[in-house]
Design an enzyme around this catalytic site. Structure first.
Site, PDB file in Angstrom:
ATOM      1  N   LEU A 210      53.331  38.369  30.900  1.00 15.24           N
ATOM      2  CA  LEU A 210      52.283  39.356  31.140  1.00 15.24           C
ATOM      3  C   LEU A 210      51.182  38.792  32.025  1.00 15.24           C
ATOM      4  O   LEU A 210      50.640  39.482  32.901  1.00 15.24           O
ATOM      5  CB  LEU A 210      51.708  39.824  29.803  1.00 15.24           C
ATOM      6  CG  LEU A 210      50.561  40.842  29.852  1.00 15.24           C
ATOM      7  CD1 LEU A 210      51.011  42.139  30.503  1.00 15.24           C
ATOM      8  CD2 LEU A 210      50.029  41.109  28.446  1.00 15.24           C
ATOM      9  N   SER A 211      50.861  37.520  31.845  1.00 13.05           N
ATOM     10  CA  SER A 211      49.751  36.917  32.584  1.00 13.05           C
ATOM     11  C   SER A 211      50.053  36.746  34.070  1.00 13.05           C
ATOM     12  O   SER A 211      49.130  36.602  34.874  1.00 13.05           O
ATOM     13  CB  SER A 211      49.375  35.563  31.969  1.00 13.05           C
ATOM     14  OG  SER A 211      50.371  34.594  32.236  1.00 13.05           O
TER      15      SER A 211
ATOM     16  N   ALA B  57      53.236  32.563  41.194  1.00 11.06           N
ATOM     17  CA  ALA B  57      52.634  32.284  42.500  1.00 11.06           C
ATOM     18  C   ALA B  57      53.707  32.109  43.571  1.00 11.06           C
ATOM     19  O   ALA B  57      53.793  31.073  44.239  1.00 11.06           O
ATOM     20  CB  ALA B  57      51.728  31.054  42.423  1.00 11.06           C
TER      21      ALA B  57
ATOM     22  N   ASN C  68      60.276  33.525  23.052  1.00  3.79           N
ATOM     23  CA  ASN C  68      59.383  34.109  24.051  1.00  3.79           C
ATOM     24  C   ASN C  68      59.889  33.926  25.472  1.00  3.79           C
ATOM     25  O   ASN C  68      60.204  34.895  26.146  1.00  3.79           O
ATOM     26  CB  ASN C  68      57.973  33.512  23.937  1.00  3.79           C
ATOM     27  CG  ASN C  68      57.044  34.365  23.100  1.00  3.79           C
ATOM     28  OD1 ASN C  68      57.435  35.400  22.583  1.00  3.79           O
ATOM     29  ND2 ASN C  68      55.812  33.936  22.964  1.00  3.79           N
ATOM     30  N   GLU C  69      59.926  32.667  25.923  1.00  2.00           N
ATOM     31  CA  GLU C  69      60.313  32.453  27.307  1.00  2.00           C
ATOM     32  C   GLU C  69      60.732  31.025  27.578  1.00  2.00           C
ATOM     33  O   GLU C  69      60.384  30.094  26.843  1.00  2.00           O
ATOM     34  CB  GLU C  69      59.176  32.813  28.266  1.00  2.00           C
ATOM     35  CG  GLU C  69      58.059  31.790  28.381  1.00  2.00           C
ATOM     36  CD  GLU C  69      57.003  31.913  27.305  1.00  2.00           C
ATOM     37  OE1 GLU C  69      56.668  30.860  26.707  1.00  2.00           O
ATOM     38  OE2 GLU C  69      56.522  33.023  27.049  1.00  2.00           O
TER      39      GLU C  69
ATOM     40  N   THR D   9      54.976  40.071  26.417  1.00  2.00           N
ATOM     41  CA  THR D   9      53.519  40.166  26.240  1.00  2.00           C
ATOM     42  C   THR D   9      52.846  38.795  26.272  1.00  2.00           C
ATOM     43  O   THR D   9      51.647  38.702  26.021  1.00  2.00           O
ATOM     44  CB  THR D   9      53.188  40.839  24.895  1.00  2.00           C
ATOM     45  OG1 THR D   9      53.836  40.135  23.833  1.00  2.00           O
ATOM     46  CG2 THR D   9      53.649  42.294  24.889  1.00  2.00           C
TER      47      THR D   9
ATOM     48  N   ASP E 246      50.521  33.233  16.981  1.00  2.00           N
ATOM     49  CA  ASP E 246      51.849  33.409  17.556  1.00  2.00           C
ATOM     50  C   ASP E 246      52.543  32.065  17.794  1.00  2.00           C
ATOM     51  O   ASP E 246      53.773  31.970  17.705  1.00  2.00           O
ATOM     52  CB  ASP E 246      51.755  34.193  18.858  1.00  2.00           C
ATOM     53  CG  ASP E 246      51.576  35.692  18.624  1.00  2.00           C
ATOM     54  OD1 ASP E 246      51.603  36.113  17.455  1.00  2.00           O
ATOM     55  OD2 ASP E 246      51.405  36.432  19.609  1.00  2.00           O
ATOM     56  N   GLY E 247      51.772  31.020  18.103  1.00  2.00           N
ATOM     57  CA  GLY E 247      52.366  29.701  18.272  1.00  2.00           C
ATOM     58  C   GLY E 247      53.013  29.204  16.990  1.00  2.00           C
ATOM     59  O   GLY E 247      54.105  28.613  17.010  1.00  2.00           O
TER      60      GLY E 247
ATOM     61  N   TYR F  27      53.371  34.765  28.361  1.00  2.00           N
ATOM     62  CA  TYR F  27      53.178  34.173  29.693  1.00  2.00           C
ATOM     63  C   TYR F  27      53.581  35.167  30.785  1.00  2.00           C
ATOM     64  O   TYR F  27      52.918  35.292  31.827  1.00  2.00           O
ATOM     65  CB  TYR F  27      54.010  32.893  29.780  1.00  2.00           C
ATOM     66  CG  TYR F  27      53.643  31.921  30.875  1.00  2.00           C
ATOM     67  CD1 TYR F  27      52.643  32.190  31.815  1.00  2.00           C
ATOM     68  CD2 TYR F  27      54.304  30.699  30.971  1.00  2.00           C
ATOM     69  CE1 TYR F  27      52.330  31.282  32.807  1.00  2.00           C
ATOM     70  CE2 TYR F  27      53.991  29.779  31.958  1.00  2.00           C
ATOM     71  CZ  TYR F  27      53.009  30.077  32.876  1.00  2.00           C
ATOM     72  OH  TYR F  27      52.699  29.182  33.864  1.00  2.00           O
TER      73      TYR F  27
END
Length: 289
Positions: A192-193, A212, A147-148, A188, A73-74, A190
């Protein structure tokens, strides 16, 4: 037909797969251009290089019909940053691990590419996030994220404060280790994690997921993708990190960020049963007890 091939030559499976692709296309009379990295690392100087093909076209050059991303994906994200603005559809061939974007397995490559040549495919439009800054000069070289966009603290011991406005209206100030602004494609990744929601790629939204958070009352939020976000970041050491699809750089706290939907989309080729729903079931064990 002309195909551009991109790949991460550092992955052990990539060189063999690229050479297989070159033989495959030669037998079918398909023209091939290569990324600069592949030409250099694999010493394939007999092939045209993508950037030169685009910027210095010859009179008999055909338009590039598809780009193949060979890796994970990268690698797909890197390919998207290089070809997206040229309106070239991308096929992801997975030589990596999970592979939500690079979803064609190497064992299926010949079958999938034969279907591609015969026109048996569909194209999905994927939204990108564009990042602008308050700085006078253009300080972000690759400002579009498939992605983000992640806003991250630099000091391990201190959180940052991210003052967030939506269409000019104050939303909240996130006191957290960071904030992820994800597209449906990036839901799906970062996002998602850190417990953010999943979205189908066709959805027209953007996800704000704090990392966080210091407040239990702050939860991920989905907003329409045509809304503007303005972010003012405050930190003890007066700087922070921004990561755009993994491309990271440090900015100072006096730089405000403006995020909007990018003016173009990424075209992702879908062939056969390589759908998002199948990926959920096969790669995330979706619905299994």
């Amino acid at each position: 037909m002309t195909i551009a091939i991109f790949g991460n030559a550092m992955k052990s499976a990539t060189p063999e797969e690229v050479r297989h692709l070159l033989e495959f296309f030669e037998l079918r009379g398909v023209s091939v251009v290569l990324s600069e990295e592949l030409r250099r690392e694999l010493n394939l100087r007999d092939y045209r290089e993508f950037h030169a093909y685009i910027t210095q076209p010859q009179p008999d050059d055909e338009p590039i019909d598809f780009a193949l991303s060979v890796g994970g994906d990268g690698t797909f994200l890197t390919t998207a940053s290089l070809v997206g603005s040229y309106n070239v559809p991308i096929v992801g061939i997975n030589c990596g691990n999970l592979g939500f974007l690079a979803d064609v397995q190497t064992k299926d490559v010949d079958l999938i590419l034969d279907k591609l040549i015969r026109g048996q495919y569909t194209i999905e439009q994927r939204t990108l996030i564009n990042v602008r800054t308050s700085a006078a000069a253009d300080i972000i070289p690759s400002p579009n994220a498939l992605n983000e966009v992640a806003i991250l603290k630099q000091s391990m011991s201190r959180m940052i404060s991210i003052e967030t406005l939506v269409n000019g209206e104050p939303l909240t100030t996130y006191h957290a280790d960071g904030l992820i602004i994800a597209t449906p494609t990036g839901s799906t990744a970062y996002n998602l994690s850190v417990g953010g929601p999943l979205m189908v790629p066709q959805a027209r939204g953007v996800i704000l997921s704090p990392i966080a958070s210091h407040s239990l009352g702050v939860r991920p939020l989905v907003i329409p993708d045509d809304w503007q976000l303005d972010l003012r970041i405050h930190s003890r050491n007066d700087n922070y990190m921004i990561s755009i699809d993994g491309r990271s750089q440090t900015l100072t706290s006096d730089v405000t960020l403006h995020l909007m939907k990018a003016p173009y989309t990424i075209k992702v080729v879908q062939v056969g049963e390589n759908s998002f729903i199948n990926s959920l079931k096969n790669k995330l064990s979706w619905g299994q007890r």
